[in-house]
Design an enzyme around this catalytic site. Structure first.
Site, mmCIF file in Angstrom:
data_model
loop_
_atom_site.group_PDB
_atom_site.id
_atom_site.type_symbol
_atom_site.label_atom_id
_atom_site.label_comp_id
_atom_site.label_asym_id
_atom_site.label_seq_id
_atom_site.Cartn_x
_atom_site.Cartn_y
_atom_site.Cartn_z
ATOM 1 C CG HIS A 74 -36.273 -19.212 -30.768
ATOM 2 N ND1 HIS A 74 -35.391 -18.760 -31.706
ATOM 3 C CD2 HIS A 74 -35.543 -19.481 -29.647
ATOM 4 C CE1 HIS A 74 -34.165 -18.731 -31.181
ATOM 5 N NE2 HIS A 74 -34.244 -19.165 -29.951
ATOM 6 C CG ASP A 77 -26.271 -18.640 -11.888
ATOM 7 O OD1 ASP A 77 -26.964 -19.274 -12.719
ATOM 8 O OD2 ASP A 77 -25.688 -19.194 -10.935
ATOM 9 C CG ASP A 81 -26.540 -29.563 -24.607
ATOM 10 O OD1 ASP A 81 -27.700 -29.227 -24.915
ATOM 11 O OD2 ASP A 81 -25.685 -29.886 -25.434
ATOM 12 C CG ASP A 85 -31.142 -17.254 -28.870
ATOM 13 O OD1 ASP A 85 -32.352 -16.998 -28.987
ATOM 14 O OD2 ASP A 85 -30.733 -18.339 -28.422
ATOM 15 C CG ASP A 107 -33.989 -20.824 -24.818
ATOM 16 O OD1 ASP A 107 -33.275 -21.768 -25.194
ATOM 17 O OD2 ASP A 107 -34.263 -19.841 -25.531
ATOM 18 C CB SER A 108 -30.488 -23.742 -20.159
ATOM 19 O OG SER A 108 -30.669 -25.140 -20.195
HETATM 20 N N1 SAM Z 1 -31.689 -23.369 -27.862
HETATM 21 C C1 SAM Z 1 -30.450 -23.707 -27.295
HETATM 22 C C2 SAM Z 1 -30.239 -25.166 -27.017
HETATM 23 O O1 SAM Z 1 -31.207 -25.888 -26.708
HETATM 24 O O2 SAM Z 1 -29.121 -25.641 -27.143
HETATM 25 C C3 SAM Z 1 -30.181 -22.825 -26.157
HETATM 26 C C4 SAM Z 1 -29.863 -21.457 -26.659
HETATM 27 S S1 SAM Z 1 -29.527 -20.221 -25.507
HETATM 28 C C5 SAM Z 1 -28.270 -19.416 -26.422
HETATM 29 C C6 SAM Z 1 -28.834 -20.977 -24.095
HETATM 30 C C7 SAM Z 1 -28.292 -19.953 -23.118
HETATM 31 O O3 SAM Z 1 -28.357 -20.443 -21.796
HETATM 32 C C8 SAM Z 1 -26.838 -19.557 -23.370
HETATM 33 O O4 SAM Z 1 -26.783 -18.267 -23.874
HETATM 34 C C9 SAM Z 1 -26.188 -19.677 -21.977
HETATM 35 O O5 SAM Z 1 -25.299 -18.622 -21.698
HETATM 36 C C10 SAM Z 1 -27.412 -19.651 -21.078
HETATM 37 N N2 SAM Z 1 -27.199 -20.224 -19.741
HETATM 38 C C11 SAM Z 1 -26.537 -21.358 -19.423
HETATM 39 N N3 SAM Z 1 -26.537 -21.519 -18.079
HETATM 40 C C12 SAM Z 1 -27.208 -20.472 -17.533
HETATM 41 C C13 SAM Z 1 -27.540 -20.073 -16.208
HETATM 42 N N4 SAM Z 1 -27.148 -20.805 -15.143
HETATM 43 N N5 SAM Z 1 -28.244 -18.932 -16.040
HETATM 44 C C14 SAM Z 1 -28.640 -18.195 -17.089
HETATM 45 N N6 SAM Z 1 -28.351 -18.504 -18.377
HETATM 46 C C15 SAM Z 1 -27.646 -19.637 -18.596
#
Ligand code: SAM
Length: 282
Positions: free
Chosen positions: A65, A140, A162, A89, A159-160
């Site tokens: 973070h 989204d 994979d 998170d 910060d998504s």
């Molecule tokens: N630090 C982590 C990693 O590198 O694996 C990522 C943590 S964070 C919890 C990732 C977040 O991205 C998830 O909560 C997921 O729901 C969100 N996410 C995935 N695709 C997304 C999208 N198209 N739009 C918004 N959020 C998305």
């Protein structure tokens, strides 16, 4: 030693690797988007996983973070309007809001359950959610960016999860085109870009897609992240203008900001790339 059910394991077939933590599962749910689990581990505190992949642990989340926020914020001339895509998170949001110059920080997370579970198990990441500068939007990020007001954002932090499932579209040229449109002329994007050891091809493809979309420069930086595959992670910065990155990391900008990993030395060191990575990105 054979691992029994008292271990969480993230085994990745494609890379032939696995990472495990001993503990016990506290919670599991299938949301419309993904399967979320919470574990109470013996040595890393709470652990959140999504679709079997580690996301956040109490013990080591500061590495990710802090580096995913402060490196880019302190490379931008004046980051006032920040948008975080994903990051449910709230750990990145919390770090972003440590910067007094940030006037608004919008977190666009597709899955509200990630945030609700973080509020319960990682309350220390959510203490700034009620900051008047913060907006928590659930939807989204791909669509949000399509609809964003052109030229309105200083910094986009991706910060998504994979690049599979709902996050897949966050790693391609079409999404980057929408990001460029939404950014101000001196705007930039920073995106988590996986492991420089295991995912170098993906990093190369990301940088190529960012440039094809029109970003003038791309930069890679790296940092340890113990619970992610290989224990070594990276972020990629793409700038709309051709100006080199700034280094707003004198004593004044770091003083008063509590960080555990990030400081002017780790900021600079993060851009020092290993030879094989430099050669791959040439
Ligand atoms: N630090 C982590 C990693 O590198 O694996 C990522 C943590 S964070 C919890 C990732 C977040 O991205 C998830 O909560 C997921 O729901 C969100 N996410 C995935 N695709 C997304 C999208 N198209 N739009 C918004 N959020 C998305």
């Amino acid at each position: 030693m054979t691992l029994d059910k008292s271990w969480f394991s993230e085994a990745v077939e494609a890379t032939g690797t696995a990472f495990s933590l001993k503990g016990h599962k506290l919670h599991e749910e299938q949301t419309p988007y993904q399967k979320i689990e919470i574990w109470d581990t013996q040595t890393f505190g709470y652990l959140m996983t999504i679709d079997g992949c580690t996301m956040v642990s109490t013990r080591d989340n500061f590495l990710y973070h802090e580096m995913m926020s402060h490196v880019a914020l302190n490379s931008h001339p004046d980051p006032q309007n920040v948008v975080i895509v994903g990051g449910g998170d709230c750990g990145t949001l919390s770090e972003v809001l440590k910067h007094a110059e940030v006037k608004s920080a919008t977190q666009v997370e597709i899955d509200e359950r990630v945030t609700r579970l973080s509020e319960k198990y990682f309350p220390e990441l959510c203490t700034r959610n009620s900051d008047p500068r913060a907006t928590l939007f659930f939807g989204d990020g791909i669509q949000w960016m399509k609809d964003a007001k052109p030229g309105s954002i200083d910094l986009i932090i991706i910060d998504s999860t994979d690049p599979v499932g709902p996050a897949e579209g966050l790693f391609g040229k079409r999404f980057y085109l929408d990001c460029i449109k939404a950014l101000k002329p001196d705007g930039m994007l920073v995106q988590q870009s996986e492991s420089p050891l295991l995912h170098l091809e993906l990093i190369k493809e990301m940088h190529a897609a960012m440039r094809q979309a029109g970003f003038a420069r791309t930069h890679l930086f790296h940092f340890p992240q113990t619970i992610y595959p290989s224990g070594w992670w990276s972020g990629s910065i793409a700038t709309k203008s051709d100006a080199p990155l700034l280094e707003r990391i004198d004593d004044r900008t770091v003083r008063g900001m509590e960080t555990k990993f990030y400081n002017p030395r780790t900021h600079r060191g993060a851009f020092a790339l290993p030879t094989y990575v430099e050669e791959a990105l040439e």
